[in-house]
Design a protein around this motif. Structure first.
Motif, mmCIF file in Angstrom:
data_model
loop_
_atom_site.group_PDB
_atom_site.id
_atom_site.type_symbol
_atom_site.label_atom_id
_atom_site.label_comp_id
_atom_site.label_asym_id
_atom_site.label_seq_id
_atom_site.Cartn_x
_atom_site.Cartn_y
_atom_site.Cartn_z
ATOM 1 N N VAL A 1 0.853 -1.194 0.000
ATOM 2 C CA VAL A 1 0.000 0.000 0.000
ATOM 3 C C VAL A 1 0.886 1.241 0.000
ATOM 4 N N PRO A 2 0.373 2.386 -0.437
ATOM 5 C CA PRO A 2 1.164 3.617 -0.392
ATOM 6 C C PRO A 2 1.527 3.984 1.042
ATOM 7 N N VAL A 3 2.745 4.506 1.236
ATOM 8 C CA VAL A 3 3.206 4.921 2.560
ATOM 9 C C VAL A 3 3.701 6.359 2.468
ATOM 10 N N ILE A 4 3.184 7.210 3.360
ATOM 11 C CA ILE A 4 3.541 8.629 3.381
ATOM 12 C C ILE A 4 4.168 8.974 4.724
ATOM 13 N N GLY A 5 5.295 9.683 4.703
ATOM 14 C CA GLY A 5 5.950 10.130 5.925
ATOM 15 C C GLY A 5 5.632 11.583 6.211
ATOM 16 N N VAL A 6 6.291 12.147 7.241
ATOM 17 C CA VAL A 6 5.974 13.523 7.642
ATOM 18 C C VAL A 6 7.096 14.528 7.367
ATOM 19 N N ILE A 7 8.276 14.053 6.943
ATOM 20 C CA ILE A 7 9.400 14.977 6.788
ATOM 21 C C ILE A 7 9.310 15.800 5.498
ATOM 22 N N LYS A 8 9.106 15.154 4.368
ATOM 23 C CA LYS A 8 8.980 15.912 3.114
ATOM 24 C C LYS A 8 7.815 16.903 3.161
ATOM 25 N N PRO A 9 6.654 16.520 3.690
ATOM 26 C CA PRO A 9 5.568 17.502 3.834
ATOM 27 C C PRO A 9 5.962 18.671 4.727
ATOM 28 N N GLY A 10 6.717 18.391 5.783
ATOM 29 C CA GLY A 10 7.167 19.467 6.664
ATOM 30 C C GLY A 10 8.077 20.434 5.934
ATOM 31 N N ALA A 11 8.970 19.902 5.117
ATOM 32 C CA ALA A 11 9.864 20.750 4.327
ATOM 33 C C ALA A 11 9.075 21.537 3.288
ATOM 34 N N ALA A 12 8.085 20.904 2.695
ATOM 35 C CA ALA A 12 7.249 21.575 1.697
ATOM 36 C C ALA A 12 6.487 22.738 2.317
ATOM 37 N N ALA A 13 6.049 22.573 3.549
ATOM 38 C CA ALA A 13 5.313 23.637 4.233
ATOM 39 C C ALA A 13 6.191 24.860 4.443
ATOM 40 N N VAL A 14 7.462 24.637 4.732
ATOM 41 C CA VAL A 14 8.410 25.742 4.919
ATOM 42 C C VAL A 14 8.634 26.488 3.612
ATOM 43 N N ALA A 15 8.770 25.734 2.524
ATOM 44 C CA ALA A 15 9.082 26.317 1.222
ATOM 45 C C ALA A 15 8.019 27.303 0.755
ATOM 46 N N ALA B 1 17.749 14.763 8.826
ATOM 47 C CA ALA B 1 16.609 14.446 7.976
ATOM 48 C C ALA B 1 15.959 15.696 7.391
ATOM 49 N N TYR B 2 15.696 16.692 8.233
ATOM 50 C CA TYR B 2 15.039 17.897 7.740
ATOM 51 C C TYR B 2 15.988 18.766 6.928
ATOM 52 N N LYS B 3 17.241 18.839 7.338
ATOM 53 C CA LYS B 3 18.222 19.632 6.595
ATOM 54 C C LYS B 3 18.328 19.124 5.160
ATOM 55 N N LYS B 4 18.374 17.817 4.991
ATOM 56 C CA LYS B 4 18.462 17.228 3.654
ATOM 57 C C LYS B 4 17.210 17.547 2.830
ATOM 58 N N ALA B 5 16.043 17.412 3.465
ATOM 59 C CA ALA B 5 14.791 17.673 2.754
ATOM 60 C C ALA B 5 14.652 19.151 2.403
ATOM 61 N N LEU B 6 15.060 20.021 3.319
ATOM 62 C CA LEU B 6 14.962 21.470 3.087
ATOM 63 C C LEU B 6 15.948 21.933 2.022
ATOM 64 N N ASP B 7 17.125 21.326 1.979
ATOM 65 C CA ASP B 7 18.113 21.688 0.957
ATOM 66 C C ASP B 7 17.576 21.437 -0.448
ATOM 67 N N LYS B 8 16.727 20.424 -0.566
ATOM 68 C CA LYS B 8 16.172 20.085 -1.877
ATOM 69 C C LYS B 8 15.121 21.106 -2.331
#
Length: 269
Positions: free
Chosen positions: A90-104, A124-131
């Motif tokens: 089944v699809p699996v969604i985490g919370v880190i990429k959405p958190g970074a997207a909210a900042v952007a 984890a967040y630093k990597k996601a935010l850098d993207k």
């Protein structure tokens, strides 16, 4: 339309912060939540241990015929999201990429991130935010003691405020425009955190962007439920009374049942 439930997991009570947003934003969806309090805390465990526990919970949720799984735990998202996406049907969604997207979306120059030891150590967040914004300055800080404050039902107390003040003192001389609550336990300390940082610092709860992405996915795949009487089932691998107390505080009149489960780790690969 698909009335199968959404599965949600966390290391403890923190995932209830995501569950309540799911319930509010998607009121027709049934939810099966597992709080792994019997193995709490995740923030000081090895990556392999977290992966084993997360996969075991994912397999338990599959027995409830879930249509999608949300890892409502930043530590587990960082350690096990890719594994669960590969292993579960089944699809699996985490919370880190959405958190970074909210900042952007806001165009900040300097943001803070607080999380467990594991989440911060893994950057984890630093990597996601850098993207999403490589020019963004990110100040990350582990605030592991805050997780225990929530788990022990101490939110809204003097000790909670004192602990928050101590753990967030790192930002006294490092001004930030926003703070990512990089652990799903932390929204339950929003009042204390806001008191410490002041009204000029925007607090970002990744749960809202996570649920927005869940809703978008279910809508696009035509998997939304139209159930007029959805159920919310809560399970704990630890003391079920603690989960009941948390649910009564943060999901008042909002769950169908709350039970203890045992996850046997001996057969986990």
């Amino acid at each position: 339309m698909d009335k199968r439930p959404i599965g949600v997991m966390d290391s403890g009570l923190g995932g209830l912060s995501v569950t309540r947003v799911l319930r509010d934003q998607l009121p027709n969806e049934s939810i099966v939540f597992v709080g792994d309090q019997g193995h709490f805390p995740y923030g000081i465990k090895t990556r392999k241990e977290i992966q084993q526990l997360s996969l075991k919970i994912g397999n338990f949720l599959l027995t409830h015929d879930i249509k999608l799984m949300v890892i409502a735990c930043n530590t587990a998202t960082a350690a096990a999201l890719q594994l669960l996406q590969e292993k579960l049907p089944v699809p699996v969604i985490g919370v880190i990429k959405p958190g970074a997207a909210a900042v952007a979306k806001h165009g900040y120059q300097v943001v803070g991130v607080i999380g467990t030891e594991s989440t911060i150590k893994n950057n984890a967040y630093k990597k996601a935010l850098d993207k999403v914004d490589p020019t963004l300055k990110v100040i990350s800080h582990s605030t592991q003691p805050l997780v225990s404050i929530v788990e022990h039902g101490q939110t809204g107390t003097t000790i909670a405020q004192k602990t928050v003040n101590k753990e967030l003192s790192v930002f006294d001389n490092q001004p930030i425009q926003a703070l990512i609550l990089g652990c799903t336990h932390f929204p339950f300390l929003e009042k204390e955190i806001a008191q410490k940082l002041g009204q000029d610092v925007q607090l970002i709860d990744p749960a809202y962007e996570t649920v927005r992405q869940v809703k978008e996915f279910l809508t696009n795949q035509r998997l939304l439920s139209d159930d007029a009487s959805p159920r919310i089932e809560l399970y704990s691998t630890g003391e079920v009374e603690d989960l009941v107390d948390g649910a009564q505080k943060w999901l008042p009149n909002g769950y169908t049942k709350c039970e203890h489960i045992q996850l046997d780790m001996e057969d986990q690969r």
